[in-house]
Design a protein around this motif. Sequence first.
Motif, short mmCIF file in Angstrom:
data_model
loop_
_atom_site.label_atom_id
_atom_site.label_comp_id
_atom_site.label_asym_id
_atom_site.label_seq_id
_atom_site.Cartn_x
_atom_site.Cartn_y
_atom_site.Cartn_z
N PRO A 113 0.80 -1.23 0.00
CA PRO A 113 0.00 0.00 0.00
C PRO A 113 0.83 1.28 0.00
N ILE A 114 0.34 2.24 -0.75
CA ILE A 114 0.94 3.58 -0.82
C ILE A 114 -0.16 4.60 -0.57
N LEU A 214 -1.39 -0.89 9.42
CA LEU A 214 -0.43 -1.78 10.06
C LEU A 214 -1.12 -2.77 11.00
N THR A 215 -2.30 -2.41 11.49
CA THR A 215 -2.96 -3.25 12.49
C THR A 215 -3.66 -4.45 11.87
N PHE A 216 -3.83 -4.47 10.57
CA PHE A 216 -4.56 -5.55 9.92
C PHE A 216 -3.64 -6.72 9.56
N PRO A 217 -4.19 -7.92 9.45
CA PRO A 217 -3.41 -9.03 8.90
C PRO A 217 -2.91 -8.67 7.50
N GLN A 218 -1.61 -8.65 7.32
CA GLN A 218 -1.02 -8.05 6.12
C GLN A 218 -1.21 -8.89 4.86
N ARG A 219 -1.11 -10.18 4.96
CA ARG A 219 -1.23 -11.00 3.75
C ARG A 219 -2.63 -10.87 3.15
N ARG A 225 -5.90 -6.22 -2.12
CA ARG A 225 -5.41 -5.08 -2.90
C ARG A 225 -4.96 -5.51 -4.28
N SER A 226 -4.15 -6.56 -4.33
CA SER A 226 -3.63 -7.06 -5.61
C SER A 226 -4.77 -7.53 -6.51
N ALA A 255 -3.56 -19.22 6.47
CA ALA A 255 -2.51 -18.36 6.99
C ALA A 255 -3.02 -17.32 7.98
N GLU A 256 -4.21 -16.76 7.73
CA GLU A 256 -4.67 -15.66 8.59
C GLU A 256 -6.14 -15.75 8.99
#
Length: 279
Positions: A113-114, A214-219, A225-226, A255-256
């Motif tokens: 993310p940007i 940052l607080t969310f599960p990143q994967r 997003r992808s 995974a999450e």
Amino acid sequence: MTDTEPQAVQVSKTSDGITTITINRPHRRNAIDGLTGRKLTDALLAFEDDPDQKVCVFYGANGTFCAGFDLHTVAEYSSSNDRYKGPIIDAEHHVDGRNIGPIGLSRMQIKKPIISAVSGYAVAGGLELSLLGDIRVAEEDAVFGVFCRRFGVPLIDGGTVRLQAIIGLGRALDMILTGRGVPAEEALQIGLANRVVPKGQALAEATKIAKQLLTFPQRCMNVDRSNCYYSVYNAPSFEDALSNEFENGIKVIAAESIAGAAKFSGGAGRHGAFDFSKL
């Protein structure tokens, strides 16, 4: 090539995973020359490759996001050749199969993310750079626009591709054909800006959003997003987009998602509560 502007691109990182990349060329209103474009590209790729850095805030110092490509450098090139050979590329150049254009990174799709923090003007190539952000936070006096229209400089850094995907073809053509400035409130109405904040607050608000991400599960977040970008730019059909969504999303379950579901089952999020620190 001698680097006469070592501070033209500034990078800072936090221990929790936020990279802030700042354009700092006040004498050119943060317009991008060839060397600055290289620095921006290197900075974004370094962010992408750093597993400890999760979200990027993209910012322009001194009250201006970016005034576009530095036309002073374009003026130095001969008009006798119809293919512009600028200071970044003399031919097609790629990183991992991704395009690098005259302004550097704006033709690339970064994998994390940007958030673009826009103050002052984001015009011409600066508009194209702002579109690299998944979210744009604009200050109340910010202006977006294809100001290069009046000088005969085309959008070759993703503007004709990204802008219409974000605000729709009709609104994009209004901006592209007329070259008019779009103020922050209108940008918010048409979806070009996601937030409008008081003057001087874009960086702080963008950083606040970054901390939330940052607080969310990143994967899971990055897969969603992808998949969005694939559906907009790459999918040959609706059915293909759905298949891609499922195939990528299903890999996140083990995974999450199971751990997240257990937290929900244990009481997290009940009655509308959303405590990011517990996710």
